[in-house]
Design a protein around this motif. Structure first.
Motif, mmCIF file in Angstrom:
data_model
loop_
_atom_site.group_PDB
_atom_site.id
_atom_site.type_symbol
_atom_site.label_atom_id
_atom_site.label_comp_id
_atom_site.label_asym_id
_atom_site.label_seq_id
_atom_site.Cartn_x
_atom_site.Cartn_y
_atom_site.Cartn_z
ATOM 1 N N VAL A 94 0.833 -1.204 0.000
ATOM 2 C CA VAL A 94 0.000 0.000 0.000
ATOM 3 C C VAL A 94 0.869 1.257 0.000
ATOM 4 O O VAL A 94 0.555 2.244 -0.680
ATOM 5 C CB VAL A 94 -0.975 -0.003 1.206
ATOM 6 C CG1 VAL A 94 -1.670 1.334 1.354
ATOM 7 C CG2 VAL A 94 -1.998 -1.115 1.055
ATOM 8 N N ALA A 95 1.977 1.202 0.735
ATOM 9 C CA ALA A 95 2.883 2.358 0.812
ATOM 10 C C ALA A 95 3.664 2.567 -0.485
ATOM 11 O O ALA A 95 4.276 3.616 -0.671
ATOM 12 C CB ALA A 95 3.841 2.204 1.990
ATOM 13 N N ASN A 96 3.639 1.597 -1.375
ATOM 14 C CA ASN A 96 4.183 1.774 -2.715
ATOM 15 C C ASN A 96 3.061 2.442 -3.509
ATOM 16 O O ASN A 96 2.252 1.784 -4.157
ATOM 17 C CB ASN A 96 4.565 0.415 -3.314
ATOM 18 C CG ASN A 96 5.091 0.516 -4.718
ATOM 19 O OD1 ASN A 96 4.958 1.540 -5.382
ATOM 20 N ND2 ASN A 96 5.681 -0.562 -5.199
ATOM 21 N N PHE A 97 2.999 3.740 -3.442
ATOM 22 C CA PHE A 97 1.855 4.501 -3.931
ATOM 23 C C PHE A 97 1.573 4.292 -5.417
ATOM 24 O O PHE A 97 0.447 4.470 -5.860
ATOM 25 C CB PHE A 97 2.033 5.978 -3.613
ATOM 26 C CG PHE A 97 2.285 6.227 -2.150
ATOM 27 C CD1 PHE A 97 1.429 5.729 -1.181
ATOM 28 C CD2 PHE A 97 3.406 6.924 -1.743
ATOM 29 C CE1 PHE A 97 1.666 5.932 0.167
ATOM 30 C CE2 PHE A 97 3.655 7.135 -0.400
ATOM 31 C CZ PHE A 97 2.783 6.645 0.566
ATOM 32 N N ALA A 98 2.568 3.889 -6.167
ATOM 33 C CA ALA A 98 2.375 3.656 -7.599
ATOM 34 C C ALA A 98 1.425 2.484 -7.855
ATOM 35 O O ALA A 98 0.851 2.380 -8.935
ATOM 36 C CB ALA A 98 3.715 3.403 -8.276
ATOM 37 N N THR A 99 1.232 1.606 -6.862
ATOM 38 C CA THR A 99 0.343 0.456 -7.052
ATOM 39 C C THR A 99 -1.129 0.851 -7.007
ATOM 40 O O THR A 99 -1.969 0.130 -7.528
ATOM 41 C CB THR A 99 0.568 -0.616 -5.969
ATOM 42 O OG1 THR A 99 0.180 -0.097 -4.698
ATOM 43 C CG2 THR A 99 2.006 -1.119 -5.967
ATOM 44 N N HIS A 100 -1.434 1.957 -6.326
ATOM 45 C CA HIS A 100 -2.830 2.401 -6.145
ATOM 46 C C HIS A 100 -3.667 1.346 -5.413
ATOM 47 O O HIS A 100 -4.881 1.294 -5.580
ATOM 48 C CB HIS A 100 -3.498 2.759 -7.474
ATOM 49 C CG HIS A 100 -2.781 3.807 -8.246
ATOM 50 N ND1 HIS A 100 -2.873 5.145 -7.931
ATOM 51 C CD2 HIS A 100 -1.939 3.718 -9.300
ATOM 52 C CE1 HIS A 100 -2.122 5.845 -8.775
ATOM 53 N NE2 HIS A 100 -1.537 5.001 -9.601
ATOM 54 N N LEU A 101 -3.008 0.507 -4.616
ATOM 55 C CA LEU A 101 -3.709 -0.578 -3.932
ATOM 56 C C LEU A 101 -4.501 -0.078 -2.727
ATOM 57 O O LEU A 101 -4.049 0.781 -1.981
ATOM 58 C CB LEU A 101 -2.714 -1.625 -3.437
ATOM 59 C CG LEU A 101 -2.367 -2.743 -4.387
ATOM 60 C CD1 LEU A 101 -1.227 -3.576 -3.813
ATOM 61 C CD2 LEU A 101 -3.560 -3.614 -4.694
ATOM 62 N N ARG A 102 -5.660 -0.691 -2.557
ATOM 63 C CA ARG A 102 -6.422 -0.541 -1.328
ATOM 64 C C ARG A 102 -5.946 -1.632 -0.371
ATOM 65 O O ARG A 102 -5.459 -2.680 -0.805
ATOM 66 C CB ARG A 102 -7.926 -0.707 -1.590
ATOM 67 C CG ARG A 102 -8.506 0.339 -2.531
ATOM 68 C CD ARG A 102 -9.980 0.082 -2.879
ATOM 69 N NE ARG A 102 -10.204 -1.295 -3.328
ATOM 70 C CZ ARG A 102 -10.950 -2.189 -2.664
ATOM 71 N NH1 ARG A 102 -11.550 -1.893 -1.538
ATOM 72 N NH2 ARG A 102 -11.093 -3.407 -3.132
ATOM 73 N N ALA A 103 -6.086 -1.389 0.906
ATOM 74 C CA ALA A 103 -5.603 -2.336 1.911
ATOM 75 C C ALA A 103 -6.154 -3.753 1.718
ATOM 76 O O ALA A 103 -5.385 -4.726 1.813
ATOM 77 C CB ALA A 103 -5.909 -1.823 3.310
ATOM 78 N N PRO A 104 -7.459 -3.939 1.468
ATOM 79 C CA PRO A 104 -7.953 -5.314 1.308
ATOM 80 C C PRO A 104 -7.266 -6.073 0.176
ATOM 81 O O PRO A 104 -6.918 -7.247 0.328
ATOM 82 C CB PRO A 104 -9.443 -5.131 1.012
ATOM 83 C CG PRO A 104 -9.789 -3.797 1.588
ATOM 84 C CD PRO A 104 -8.559 -2.956 1.398
ATOM 85 N N MET A 127 -6.392 -4.650 -9.100
ATOM 86 C CA MET A 127 -5.509 -5.626 -8.473
ATOM 87 C C MET A 127 -4.568 -6.242 -9.511
ATOM 88 O O MET A 127 -3.390 -6.446 -9.230
ATOM 89 C CB MET A 127 -6.293 -6.727 -7.762
ATOM 90 C CG MET A 127 -5.384 -7.718 -7.051
ATOM 91 S SD MET A 127 -6.232 -9.137 -6.355
ATOM 92 C CE MET A 127 -6.815 -8.451 -4.825
ATOM 93 N N LEU A 128 -5.081 -6.519 -10.687
ATOM 94 C CA LEU A 128 -4.230 -7.068 -11.741
ATOM 95 C C LEU A 128 -3.083 -6.118 -12.081
ATOM 96 O O LEU A 128 -1.930 -6.539 -12.201
ATOM 97 C CB LEU A 128 -5.053 -7.348 -13.002
ATOM 98 C CG LEU A 128 -5.942 -8.582 -12.953
ATOM 99 C CD1 LEU A 128 -6.905 -8.578 -14.137
ATOM 100 C CD2 LEU A 128 -5.117 -9.849 -12.937
ATOM 101 N N ALA A 129 -3.402 -4.836 -12.208
ATOM 102 C CA ALA A 129 -2.369 -3.843 -12.533
ATOM 103 C C ALA A 129 -1.341 -3.738 -11.411
ATOM 104 O O ALA A 129 -0.130 -3.672 -11.656
ATOM 105 C CB ALA A 129 -3.014 -2.490 -12.798
ATOM 106 N N ALA A 130 -1.821 -3.734 -10.163
ATOM 107 C CA ALA A 130 -0.909 -3.639 -9.025
ATOM 108 C C ALA A 130 -0.025 -4.882 -8.933
ATOM 109 O O ALA A 130 1.175 -4.785 -8.684
ATOM 110 C CB ALA A 130 -1.692 -3.460 -7.729
ATOM 111 N N ALA A 131 -0.616 -6.051 -9.145
ATOM 112 C CA ALA A 131 0.154 -7.298 -9.091
ATOM 113 C C ALA A 131 1.248 -7.293 -10.157
ATOM 114 O O ALA A 131 2.381 -7.699 -9.889
ATOM 115 C CB ALA A 131 -0.775 -8.498 -9.274
#
Length: 143
Positions: A94-104, A127-131
């Motif tokens: 989550v702290a890798n802001f480029a991922t745009h991930l939500r905590a769940p 999630m696919l993009a973040a992964a």
């Protein structure tokens, strides 16, 4: 082991456009090859709770869905229990802001990664993009 996130499992219990394709994919997998985490159950219950609050389901219908989900998971899927390492890694994601991930979603990816999942099956494009950015194998296994 294929890790199934909540977005992938929900259509098995709620009528959605992808329900049949998800059911077909799951039925083609060998016994003992599909996994979720305890977090998946919490997220599914939250989804059903929202539907009850919005009047799309009665409380009785909602309870039935949550119970059915729990029964299917307990009898058919391997269940990982998130631990402190999973939460720590999810925080890093989550702290890798480029991922745009939500905590769940970060927690799903962390659990899958830390438990050596072959890949994460998801219907969540974010999630696919973040992964992909995190180099975690994830697939949208249905179209």
């Amino acid at each position: 082991m294929i890790y199934l996130d909540t977005s992938f499992l929900a259509p098995l219990f709620r009528e959605e456009a992808t329900s049949k394709k998800v059911a077909d994919f799951v039925s083609r997998q060998a016994a003992g090859t599909l996994a979720v985490s305890k977090w998946t159950g919490v997220e599914f219950a939250s989804l059903v709770s929202r539907d009850v609050r919005m009047g799309m389901l009665t409380a009785t219908q909602g309870r039935h869905l949550v119970d059915e989900f729990g029964s299917v998971v307990a009898s058919s899927l391997f269940v990982f229990a998130p631990n402190s390492y999973d939460f720590e890694l999810a925080g890093e994601y989550v702290a890798n802001f480029a991922t745009h991930l939500r905590a769940p979603d970060a927690l799903h990816l962390a659990v899958a990664h830390n438990n050596g999942a072959e890949f994460v099956a998801t219907l969540d494009e974010g999630m696919l993009a973040a992964a992909k950015r995190l180099k975690i194998p994830a697939k949208r296994v249905i179209r």
